[in-house]
Every structure is written in C-alpha cells, then in structure tokens.
Design a protein around this motif. Structure first.
Motif, PDB file in Angstrom:
ATOM      1  N   MET A 229       0.821  -1.216   0.000  1.00 47.42           N
ATOM      2  CA  MET A 229       0.000   0.000   0.000  1.00 47.42           C
ATOM      3  C   MET A 229       0.852   1.262   0.000  1.00 47.42           C
ATOM      4  N   MET A 230       2.106   1.134   0.362  1.00 43.71           N
ATOM      5  CA  MET A 230       2.985   2.296   0.350  1.00 43.71           C
ATOM      6  C   MET A 230       3.203   2.828  -1.064  1.00 43.71           C
ATOM      7  N   ILE A 231       2.904   2.011  -2.062  1.00 41.71           N
ATOM      8  CA  ILE A 231       2.993   2.454  -3.458  1.00 41.71           C
ATOM      9  C   ILE A 231       2.050   3.624  -3.704  1.00 41.71           C
ATOM     10  N   THR A 232       0.898   3.596  -3.002  1.00 37.95           N
ATOM     11  CA  THR A 232      -0.110   4.641  -3.223  1.00 37.95           C
ATOM     12  C   THR A 232       0.305   6.003  -2.663  1.00 37.95           C
ATOM     13  N   ASN A 233       1.401   6.038  -1.907  1.00 39.56           N
ATOM     14  CA  ASN A 233       1.885   7.319  -1.374  1.00 39.56           C
ATOM     15  C   ASN A 233       2.149   8.323  -2.482  1.00 39.56           C
ATOM     16  N   ILE A 234       2.633   7.833  -3.607  1.00 36.50           N
ATOM     17  CA  ILE A 234       2.989   8.735  -4.698  1.00 36.50           C
ATOM     18  C   ILE A 234       1.767   9.497  -5.205  1.00 36.50           C
ATOM     19  N   PHE A 235       0.596   8.831  -5.203  1.00 38.07           N
ATOM     20  CA  PHE A 235      -0.625   9.498  -5.669  1.00 38.07           C
ATOM     21  C   PHE A 235      -1.077  10.568  -4.671  1.00 38.07           C
ATOM     22  N   VAL A 236      -0.938  10.277  -3.385  1.00 39.93           N
ATOM     23  CA  VAL A 236      -1.307  11.247  -2.347  1.00 39.93           C
ATOM     24  C   VAL A 236      -0.386  12.463  -2.404  1.00 39.93           C
ATOM     25  N   ILE A 237       0.908  12.213  -2.546  1.00 37.64           N
ATOM     26  CA  ILE A 237       1.879  13.316  -2.621  1.00 37.64           C
ATOM     27  C   ILE A 237       1.608  14.186  -3.840  1.00 37.64           C
ATOM     28  N   TYR A 238       1.403  13.541  -4.982  1.00 43.31           N
ATOM     29  CA  TYR A 238       1.133  14.316  -6.194  1.00 43.31           C
ATOM     30  C   TYR A 238      -0.166  15.115  -6.059  1.00 43.31           C
ATOM     31  N   GLY A 239      -1.214  14.487  -5.499  1.00 36.68           N
ATOM     32  CA  GLY A 239      -2.496  15.166  -5.351  1.00 36.68           C
ATOM     33  C   GLY A 239      -2.403  16.413  -4.484  1.00 36.68           C
ATOM     34  N   LEU A 240      -1.683  16.306  -3.374  1.00 36.50           N
ATOM     35  CA  LEU A 240      -1.515  17.458  -2.485  1.00 36.50           C
ATOM     36  C   LEU A 240      -0.710  18.566  -3.155  1.00 36.50           C
ATOM     37  N   PHE A 241       0.368  18.182  -3.819  1.00 33.11           N
ATOM     38  CA  PHE A 241       1.204  19.180  -4.497  1.00 33.11           C
ATOM     39  C   PHE A 241       0.466  19.814  -5.673  1.00 33.11           C
ATOM     40  N   ARG A 242      -0.333  18.993  -6.366  1.00 32.72           N
ATOM     41  CA  ARG A 242      -1.115  19.517  -7.483  1.00 32.72           C
ATOM     42  C   ARG A 242      -2.144  20.526  -6.983  1.00 32.72           C
ATOM     43  N   TYR A 243      -2.785  20.203  -5.859  1.00 32.44           N
ATOM     44  CA  TYR A 243      -3.772  21.134  -5.297  1.00 32.44           C
ATOM     45  C   TYR A 243      -3.086  22.422  -4.851  1.00 32.44           C
ATOM     46  N   LYS A 244      -1.904  22.285  -4.273  1.00 33.15           N
ATOM     47  CA  LYS A 244      -1.127  23.461  -3.861  1.00 33.15           C
ATOM     48  C   LYS A 244      -0.817  24.336  -5.072  1.00 33.15           C
ATOM     49  N   TYR A 245      -0.494  23.703  -6.166  1.00 30.88           N
ATOM     50  CA  TYR A 245      -0.227  24.432  -7.420  1.00 30.88           C
ATOM     51  C   TYR A 245      -1.480  25.168  -7.894  1.00 30.88           C
TER      52      TYR A 245
END
Length: 285
Positions: A229-245
């Motif tokens: 499940m740690m693989i899904t971390n990349i999607f969470v990180i990208y989603g947060l950074f994308r929202y920040k953008y």
C-alpha cells in the motif's frame, strides 16, 4: 425546482465521499449489503450537509451579497425566500435523521453531532481564529467514522489523523484564497479573515500538508501486514502538491470542490489511486 436543488449545493456532496473511506480500505466493498449501507449513509450526509449549507446561507445573507461568486446563490440573489429555505432545511434534516435511525443508531448520533457542530460553527466558532478551520475538519472526521460504523469496521488512528490534516490543509488554503481574491472586501465577507494573514496561512498550510503525507505513509506502513500500500503514497503526494499548485498559481483554492471536479490532473490522480488501492487490497491479505 432547479433553484431549490441549487440551494442544496449538490456539487459540495463530493466532500461526503469521505464516508466511503472505511469500505475502500477493507474488502467489504465487494459485499452488496455493506456497500448499500455505506451508500445510504452517504446520502444521509448529503442531505444533512445540504441543510447546513442552507442554514449558512441564511445566516451569511448580507456577507454573501458582497462576494463576487456567492452573491449569485439562491437566497443571496433573492431567487428563494428565507421562509421557503427554512422549510426545505427542515425537510432535509428529517429525511436524513430518519434514514440514519433506520440504518444504525450510532450513525444517527454521528449525524446529530455533525449538525450540532455546524450550528456552533455558524453562530460562534466561525468567528474564532483557527477553531473555525478545526471545526470544519471535525466534520470530515465524522464522515469517515460514520462510514466505519455502518459496516462495523474499526478505523486506524492513522486514517483519522490523515483525514484531520488533509481537511485542515483544504480549509487553510481556502482561507488564504479568500484573502487573496477578496482583498479589501475580505472582512466584509468573513470577519475572521481580519485575524489571518497570507504568510501565516501559507506557513501553516505547508505544515499540515507535510503532516498529511507523514500520517498517510504511516497508515500504509502499519495498517497492513504487507507494505504494498505504500505504493499509493505517490498518488497522495502528487495530489496534495497539485492542489497546492492550483491554489497558488490558478487561484482555485476558494472552492476545493471546483478544483477537484475540474482539474484533469487531480481527477486522473484520484482514479489511479483508487484503482491501485483496490488491486492491492484485493490481491493481498
């Protein structure tokens, strides 16, 4: 009829998908009975949250009239009278609580706590710095807990913490966007904005964003015997950074719902996260 549906703000119902958190992170999403219960709990939250939105619109009528977007809402624009809005609000509350009572007595209690929290927010807490955003975050936590209660699934403390911090992140980003977009009219729309500054909100937003990533990572590490499940971390990180953008560059932070529903990057990211998480959960013990 359309004006009464608009008054319910159905676009905001996307927030209630937090109710599906518990069933997504378990294998119970394959069970029709469990899925049906969660869907009904979701609908109950949609109705009670719509009642809350109507209450807010009535309370904030004068402030909404000076907001560039909110002035077009049914009550602020005069399309729906306060009397009819109150009737609709009462009906939504009755239907929501009745459905919850039929499903699970604990769900009924959660919905009552959610509504009381929002009443306190509307008439008092929304004018108290920091507590205003924390009160909103509590609503998201109650959604997640409700999803676990109706299918009898014990929630990980890391999921609760992750929910808390991601909702704080969205809340502080929204406050920052309101300050940026409304400028001199900011306090006319929301008095509490006078107690915030863009720099302070930016600093605290960065902190809660980092905490969200940490707590989600801890969840994926500790909640399962495997570490896939740690693989899904990349999607969470990208989603947060994308929202920040989107909030910093595109000025979409005033409406988290709009950002999530209209940005292709976030939509694709959420879909990939869902597919990846489902495959991992189904193929592992």
């Amino acid at each position: 009829m359309n004006k009464y549906i608009e008054l319910m703000r159905p676009k905001q119902w996307i927030k209630n998908f937090f109710v599906f958190g518990a069933i997504i992170f378990s294998k119970k999403f394959l069970e029709i009975e469990s899925l049906t219960k969660v869907i009904l709990a979701f609908l109950s939250f949609c109705l009670i949250s719509s009642a809350v939105y109507i209450m807010n619109d009535i309370k904030d009528l004068e402030q909404d009239k000076v907001h560039p977007k909110k002035k077009h809402r049914p009550i602020a624009s005069g399309k729906v009278s306060i009397r009819n809005a109150i009737i609709e609000m009462i009906l939504l509350i009755i239907i929501s609580l009745s459905t919850a009572f039929y499903l699970n007595k604990f769900l009924l209690i959660i919905l009552l706590i959610y509504f009381i929290n929002n009443v306190i927010y509307t008439f008092k807490v929304k004018h108290i710095v920091l507590l205003d955003v924390i009160s909103i975050a509590i609503g998201f936590i109650l959604r997640v807990i409700a999803g676990g209660v109706v299918i009898n699934v014990e929630l990980s403390v890391w999921i609760i913490l992750c929910t808390l911090f991601i909702s704080l992140f969205l809340g502080f980003e929204k406050r920052k966007n309101e300050l940026k977009c409304l400028e001199n009219d900011a306090t006319k729309h929301r008095r509490i904005l006078d107690d915030y500054s863009i720099k302070f909100l930016d600093d605290i937003s960065n902190i809660v964003c980092g905490c969200t990533i940490i707590f989600y990572s801890l969840y994926t590490f500790f909640a399962y015997s495997h570490k896939y499940m740690m693989i899904t971390n990349i999607f969470v990180i990208y989603g947060l950074f994308r929202y920040k953008y989107l909030t910093e560059i595109k000025d979409l932070g005033g409406s988290p719902t709009e950002a999530v529903l209209t940005d292709k990057g976030i939509i694709i990211d959420v879909i990939l996260w869902g597919i990846c998480s489902s495959i991992i959960i189904l193929l592992t013990k």
